[in-house]
Design a protein around this motif. Structure first.
Motif, mmCIF file in Angstrom:
data_model
loop_
_atom_site.group_PDB
_atom_site.id
_atom_site.type_symbol
_atom_site.label_atom_id
_atom_site.label_comp_id
_atom_site.label_asym_id
_atom_site.label_seq_id
_atom_site.Cartn_x
_atom_site.Cartn_y
_atom_site.Cartn_z
ATOM 1 N N THR A 8 65.702 44.570 40.416
ATOM 2 C CA THR A 8 65.304 43.364 41.141
ATOM 3 C C THR A 8 63.839 43.045 40.911
ATOM 4 O O THR A 8 63.432 41.896 40.730
ATOM 5 N N TRP A 9 63.031 44.089 40.918
ATOM 6 C CA TRP A 9 61.590 43.899 40.707
ATOM 7 C C TRP A 9 61.310 43.343 39.325
ATOM 8 O O TRP A 9 60.492 42.461 39.140
ATOM 9 N N LEU A 10 62.034 43.862 38.300
ATOM 10 C CA LEU A 10 61.828 43.386 36.931
ATOM 11 C C LEU A 10 62.226 41.910 36.795
ATOM 12 O O LEU A 10 61.564 41.117 36.131
ATOM 13 N N GLN A 11 63.334 41.526 37.473
ATOM 14 C CA GLN A 11 63.762 40.135 37.431
ATOM 15 C C GLN A 11 62.714 39.222 38.066
ATOM 16 O O GLN A 11 62.374 38.149 37.541
ATOM 17 N N CYS A 12 62.216 39.641 39.229
ATOM 18 C CA CYS A 12 61.210 38.830 39.918
ATOM 19 C C CYS A 12 59.937 38.716 39.086
ATOM 20 O O CYS A 12 59.307 37.661 39.010
ATOM 21 N N ALA A 13 59.562 39.817 38.484
ATOM 22 C CA ALA A 13 58.350 39.801 37.657
ATOM 23 C C ALA A 13 58.511 38.877 36.463
ATOM 24 O O ALA A 13 57.610 38.119 36.087
ATOM 25 N N LEU A 14 59.719 38.912 35.835
ATOM 26 C CA LEU A 14 59.964 38.058 34.675
ATOM 27 C C LEU A 14 59.961 36.586 35.057
ATOM 28 O O LEU A 14 59.372 35.744 34.364
ATOM 29 N N VAL A 29 46.956 34.586 32.593
ATOM 30 C CA VAL A 29 47.841 35.432 33.400
ATOM 31 C C VAL A 29 47.224 36.830 33.515
ATOM 32 O O VAL A 29 46.717 37.388 32.532
ATOM 33 N N TYR A 30 47.288 37.346 34.735
ATOM 34 C CA TYR A 30 46.743 38.680 35.012
ATOM 35 C C TYR A 30 47.839 39.542 35.621
ATOM 36 O O TYR A 30 48.777 39.028 36.244
ATOM 37 N N THR A 31 47.707 40.884 35.458
ATOM 38 C CA THR A 31 48.676 41.831 36.031
ATOM 39 C C THR A 31 47.935 43.020 36.643
ATOM 40 O O THR A 31 46.855 43.400 36.188
ATOM 41 N N TYR A 32 48.534 43.564 37.710
ATOM 42 C CA TYR A 32 47.966 44.747 38.367
ATOM 43 C C TYR A 32 49.087 45.473 39.093
ATOM 44 O O TYR A 32 50.184 44.940 39.270
ATOM 45 N N VAL A 40 52.498 43.458 39.485
ATOM 46 C CA VAL A 40 52.419 42.075 39.949
ATOM 47 C C VAL A 40 51.753 41.225 38.870
ATOM 48 O O VAL A 40 50.772 41.653 38.259
ATOM 49 N N PHE A 41 52.304 40.029 38.662
ATOM 50 C CA PHE A 41 51.710 39.059 37.722
ATOM 51 C C PHE A 41 51.171 37.891 38.520
ATOM 52 O O PHE A 41 51.824 37.389 39.440
ATOM 53 N N THR A 42 49.995 37.385 38.142
ATOM 54 C CA THR A 42 49.364 36.297 38.864
ATOM 55 C C THR A 42 48.441 35.523 37.934
ATOM 56 O O THR A 42 48.048 36.022 36.860
ATOM 57 N N ASP A 43 48.133 34.278 38.324
ATOM 58 C CA ASP A 43 47.186 33.481 37.532
ATOM 59 C C ASP A 43 45.793 33.530 38.134
ATOM 60 O O ASP A 43 44.892 32.819 37.675
ATOM 61 N N GLN A 44 45.604 34.335 39.182
ATOM 62 C CA GLN A 44 44.304 34.482 39.839
ATOM 63 C C GLN A 44 43.664 35.809 39.453
ATOM 64 O O GLN A 44 44.262 36.882 39.650
ATOM 65 N N PRO A 45 42.470 35.781 38.869
ATOM 66 C CA PRO A 45 41.810 37.062 38.525
ATOM 67 C C PRO A 45 41.409 37.824 39.798
ATOM 68 O O PRO A 45 41.045 37.244 40.802
ATOM 69 N N ARG A 46 41.524 39.149 39.747
ATOM 70 C CA ARG A 46 41.139 39.978 40.876
ATOM 71 C C ARG A 46 40.708 41.351 40.371
ATOM 72 O O ARG A 46 40.871 41.667 39.193
ATOM 73 N N ARG A 47 40.171 42.110 41.283
ATOM 74 C CA ARG A 47 39.665 43.430 40.906
ATOM 75 C C ARG A 47 40.814 44.314 40.430
ATOM 76 O O ARG A 47 41.902 44.283 40.992
ATOM 77 N N ASN A 48 40.529 45.083 39.372
ATOM 78 C CA ASN A 48 41.475 46.009 38.766
ATOM 79 C C ASN A 48 42.634 45.290 38.065
ATOM 80 O O ASN A 48 43.589 45.938 37.621
#
Length: 214
Positions: A8-14, A29-32, A40-48
């Motif tokens: 489920t997590w892989l589907q949501c991430a994709l 695109v950023y991931t952490y 988690v994938f996001t378009d907002q840069p953040r620490r780490n």
């Protein structure tokens, strides 16, 4: 992490990744890894968070549409129709026309009959006289004295000459009124009737010298 939860997590991430990519062609695109160990994938840069390299789009541009043959195709004229006969009936070749005003009637004949879309065109001294017409009769007016050349063409709807007569000469003699009066003197009844006998030239009637009898 259970297998179901991981799937489920892989589907949501994709799905999240595809949405981010489709959101903007230039979005980053950023991931952490979050506190629960999920990526988690996001378009907002953040620490780490690490930037994800996205391969350039492989979109194929649609080939420009070629104009249809029907739109570019022009109406091609049919093979030129040929006449077996085209002849000037009047005036006859080398004839002399005697007319004060230089008027003349030209008539033509052809075989087979004039086809749809075809017209006659008269030429006097190799120049088009008047407009094209489907009538085989052409009135000419005010021709100069002297010898002229006459011919007739049949043209189709595309302006092509289907048939043409050879040039034939004719002569115009514009007799003056005085010459006409001399050749045929005016009589009393001719005044006001014949052009060369105007009413103003009619001589006064002679009065009888015999007195009436009372």
């Amino acid at each position: 992490m259970s297998a179901d939860r991981k799937a489920t997590w892989l589907q949501c991430a994709l799905i999240a990744l595809l949405m981010l990519i489709g959101h903007s062609a230039v979005a980053e695109v950023y991931t952490y890894i979050d506190a629960e160990g999920n990526r988690v994938f996001t378009d907002q840069p953040r620490r780490n968070a690490k930037k994800v390299d996205i391969a350039p789009s492989n979109q194929i541009k649609a080939a420009p549409k070629k104009p249809s043959q029907a739109s570019n195709a022009k109406d091609k004229p049919a093979p030129l129709f040929r006449y077996q006969l085209l002849r000037i009936l009047a005036p006859e070749p080398d004839s002399t026309i005697r007319d004060i005003q230089g008027n003349l009637i030209v008539t033509v004949t052809n075989d087979p009959e004039l086809q749809p879309g075809h017209t006659y065109r008269l030429l006097v001294d190799s120049k088009v006289y008047g407009g094209a017409s489907r009538s085989p009769v052409f009135p000419l007016a005010n021709l100069d004295r002297g010898t002229h050349q006459l011919s007739v063409e049949i043209v189709d709807e595309f302006g092509r000459v289907a048939e043409r007569t050879p040039n034939q000469p004719f002569h115009v003699m514009r007799i003056s009124l005085a010459q006409k009066r001399l050749a045929q003197p005016c009589k009393t009844d001719d005044y006001g009737v014949r052009p060369e006998c105007p009413v103003k030239d009619k001589p006064p009637e002679k009065k009888s010298s015999i007195l009436p009898f009372f």
